[in-house]
Design an enzyme around this catalytic site. Structure first.
Site, mmCIF file in Angstrom:
data_model
loop_
_atom_site.group_PDB
_atom_site.id
_atom_site.type_symbol
_atom_site.label_atom_id
_atom_site.label_comp_id
_atom_site.label_asym_id
_atom_site.label_seq_id
_atom_site.Cartn_x
_atom_site.Cartn_y
_atom_site.Cartn_z
ATOM 1 N N SER A 195 0.851 -1.189 0.000
ATOM 2 C CA SER A 195 0.000 0.000 0.000
ATOM 3 C C SER A 195 0.889 1.241 0.000
ATOM 4 O O SER A 195 2.060 1.173 0.390
ATOM 5 C CB SER A 195 -0.879 0.020 1.259
ATOM 6 O OG SER A 195 -1.674 1.201 1.307
ATOM 7 N N TYR A 202 -1.839 -0.815 10.511
ATOM 8 C CA TYR A 202 -1.920 -1.216 9.096
ATOM 9 C C TYR A 202 -0.703 -0.702 8.327
ATOM 10 O O TYR A 202 -0.085 -1.448 7.544
ATOM 11 C CB TYR A 202 -3.213 -0.647 8.504
ATOM 12 C CG TYR A 202 -3.360 -0.860 7.012
ATOM 13 C CD1 TYR A 202 -3.736 -2.102 6.501
ATOM 14 C CD2 TYR A 202 -3.132 0.179 6.117
ATOM 15 C CE1 TYR A 202 -3.870 -2.289 5.141
ATOM 16 C CE2 TYR A 202 -3.275 -0.003 4.754
ATOM 17 C CZ TYR A 202 -3.644 -1.240 4.273
ATOM 18 O OH TYR A 202 -3.775 -1.435 2.918
HETATM 19 P P1 NAP Z 1 -11.424 -6.164 0.407
HETATM 20 O O1 NAP Z 1 -12.306 -5.607 -0.629
HETATM 21 O O2 NAP Z 1 -11.835 -6.086 1.836
HETATM 22 O O3 NAP Z 1 -11.097 -7.699 0.053
HETATM 23 C C1 NAP Z 1 -10.238 -8.403 0.892
HETATM 24 C C2 NAP Z 1 -10.069 -9.822 0.374
HETATM 25 O O4 NAP Z 1 -9.133 -10.514 1.243
HETATM 26 C C3 NAP Z 1 -11.351 -10.630 0.411
HETATM 27 O O5 NAP Z 1 -11.329 -11.544 -0.652
HETATM 28 C C4 NAP Z 1 -11.255 -11.354 1.750
HETATM 29 O O6 NAP Z 1 -12.084 -12.507 1.732
HETATM 30 C C5 NAP Z 1 -9.769 -11.690 1.766
HETATM 31 N N1 NAP Z 1 -9.208 -11.950 3.092
HETATM 32 C C6 NAP Z 1 -9.216 -11.152 4.195
HETATM 33 N N2 NAP Z 1 -8.610 -11.785 5.209
HETATM 34 C C7 NAP Z 1 -8.203 -12.999 4.745
HETATM 35 C C8 NAP Z 1 -7.530 -14.111 5.320
HETATM 36 N N3 NAP Z 1 -7.155 -14.121 6.614
HETATM 37 N N4 NAP Z 1 -7.275 -15.176 4.545
HETATM 38 C C9 NAP Z 1 -7.645 -15.188 3.239
HETATM 39 N N5 NAP Z 1 -8.294 -14.187 2.642
HETATM 40 C C10 NAP Z 1 -8.566 -13.106 3.396
HETATM 41 O O7 NAP Z 1 -9.959 -5.500 0.365
HETATM 42 P P2 NAP Z 1 -9.213 -4.695 -0.809
HETATM 43 O O8 NAP Z 1 -9.536 -3.269 -0.672
HETATM 44 O O9 NAP Z 1 -9.427 -5.387 -2.100
HETATM 45 O O10 NAP Z 1 -7.693 -4.894 -0.347
HETATM 46 C C11 NAP Z 1 -6.929 -5.996 -0.835
HETATM 47 C C12 NAP Z 1 -5.462 -5.738 -0.537
HETATM 48 O O11 NAP Z 1 -5.091 -4.488 -1.109
HETATM 49 C C13 NAP Z 1 -5.122 -5.654 0.951
HETATM 50 O O12 NAP Z 1 -3.855 -6.244 1.179
HETATM 51 C C14 NAP Z 1 -5.047 -4.154 1.204
HETATM 52 O O13 NAP Z 1 -4.188 -3.854 2.267
HETATM 53 C C15 NAP Z 1 -4.485 -3.684 -0.118
HETATM 54 N N6 NAP Z 1 -4.752 -2.273 -0.431
HETATM 55 C C16 NAP Z 1 -6.011 -1.839 -0.692
HETATM 56 C C17 NAP Z 1 -6.229 -0.510 -1.042
HETATM 57 C C18 NAP Z 1 -7.577 0.026 -1.416
HETATM 58 O O14 NAP Z 1 -7.669 1.239 -1.669
HETATM 59 N N7 NAP Z 1 -8.604 -0.753 -1.513
HETATM 60 C C19 NAP Z 1 -5.147 0.370 -1.080
HETATM 61 C C20 NAP Z 1 -3.877 -0.092 -0.778
HETATM 62 C C21 NAP Z 1 -3.692 -1.434 -0.479
HETATM 63 P P3 NAP Z 1 -12.599 -13.213 3.098
HETATM 64 O O15 NAP Z 1 -12.936 -12.116 4.075
HETATM 65 O O16 NAP Z 1 -13.764 -14.025 2.668
HETATM 66 O O17 NAP Z 1 -11.467 -14.066 3.569
#
Ligand code: NAP
Length: 258
Positions: free
Chosen positions: A143, A157
């Site tokens: 991130s 985080y």
């Molecule tokens: P999201 O929409 O909440 O999706 C998270 C995904 O991770 C879901 O598929 C969830 O499914 C899975 N997950 C969570 N905990 C898990 C575990 N213990 N084991 C296996 N799967 C797990 O999140 P997102 O926004 O797409 O973020 C995804 C990644 O991008 C993260 O690493 C986040 O830090 C990073 N990121 C996001 C943003 C942003 O703006 N969205 C920005 C920078 C970085 P289940 O809950 O069913 O397991």
């Protein structure tokens, strides 16, 4: 230009958000894609949506990345289905808000267990298959928060996302003799289910802070992941690459005023 046809790809956290966007790009490119997450309903929905986008197969695998045994079972299931693993996108992550003054040890542990240990466990579990691939690729979703920026409520985080980069640099050295590259993508604010949970005010404030004027899409991250997975990116390792519409560039809000 480059081909990912027939490549075997695992995307942790692939059932939603950025992971689903990454999985969709790989599926369209003809790879065999395994999406891994905990909730079976979301996995089923994602497999149904992505299957048929390309010529490869799409499967769902239930896995909790914070549990090394679960990661081992995930890797075994993918090897059994696709015959190997060429690409691991270690993307699963959580970002619950917890201001420093009131953060509990449990809140801290939950974020580090999923985001840091979960990254390491996922890589370790896929390692024998990635070595066997002889062109293995590890792509971490870090991130901008932590490695470059900060935001109140997300110190734990930010620590976890910076820790992923520390892990990446040594992993890249250790795995280079096996022709495995390890790189990290640093997304800015990408419109996902998880981010939408933070509310309209948060999303609108972030959009105002981005020179490009809008949040990114999960596919914006997927396209870079696809390049990093290609043969053509084989000499690129240990790098942290930001995809944020210019969000980290302004020195002050005045830089965006005109
Ligand atoms: P999201 O929409 O909440 O999706 C998270 C995904 O991770 C879901 O598929 C969830 O499914 C899975 N997950 C969570 N905990 C898990 C575990 N213990 N084991 C296996 N799967 C797990 O999140 P997102 O926004 O797409 O973020 C995804 C990644 O991008 C993260 O690493 C986040 O830090 C990073 N990121 C996001 C943003 C942003 O703006 N969205 C920005 C920078 C970085 P289940 O809950 O069913 O397991």
């Amino acid at each position: 230009m480059f081909s990912l046809t027939g490549r075997s790809v695992v995307v942790t956290g692939g059932s939603k958000g950025i992971g689903r966007g990454i999985a969709g790009v790989f599926a369209e490119a003809g790879a065999n894609v395994a999406v891994a997450a905990r909730s079976p309903g979301d996995l089923d929905d994602t497999v149904a949506a992505l299957d048929g986008l390309g010529d490869g197969k799409v499967i769902g695998v239930r896995a909790d990345v914070s549990d090394p045994e679960s990661c081992g079972a995930m890797a075994s299931a993918v090897v059994e289905s696709f015959g190997g693993i060429d690409v691991l996108c270690a993307n699963a992550g959580i970002f619950p808000e917890a201001p420093l003054a009131s953060m509990t040890p449990q809140q801290l542990a939950e974020v580090l267990d999923t985001n840091v240990k979960g990254t390491v466990f996922a890589v370790q579990s896929c390692l024998p298959a990635l070595i066997a691939s002889r062109r293995g690729r590890v792509i971490l979703t870090s991130s901008i928060t932590g490695p470059i920026t900060g935001f109140p409520g997300w110190s734990h985080y930010g620590a976890s996302k910076a820790a992923q980069l520390g892990f990446m640099r040594t992993a890249a050295i250790e795995l280079a003799p096996h022709a495995i590259t390890v790189n990290a993508i640093l997304p800015g604010n990408i419109l996902t289910e998880g981010l939408a949970d933070l509310g309209e005010d948060y999303l609108a404030g972030m959009a105002r802070a981005i020179p490009a004027g809008a949040l990114g899409t999960p596919a914006d991250i997927g396209y870079l992941a696809a390049f990093l997975a290609s043969d053509e990116a084989g000499y690129l390792t240990g790098q942290a690459i930001t995809v944020d519409g210019g969000q980290v560039l302004p020195e002050s809000p005045d830089a965006l005023a005109g």
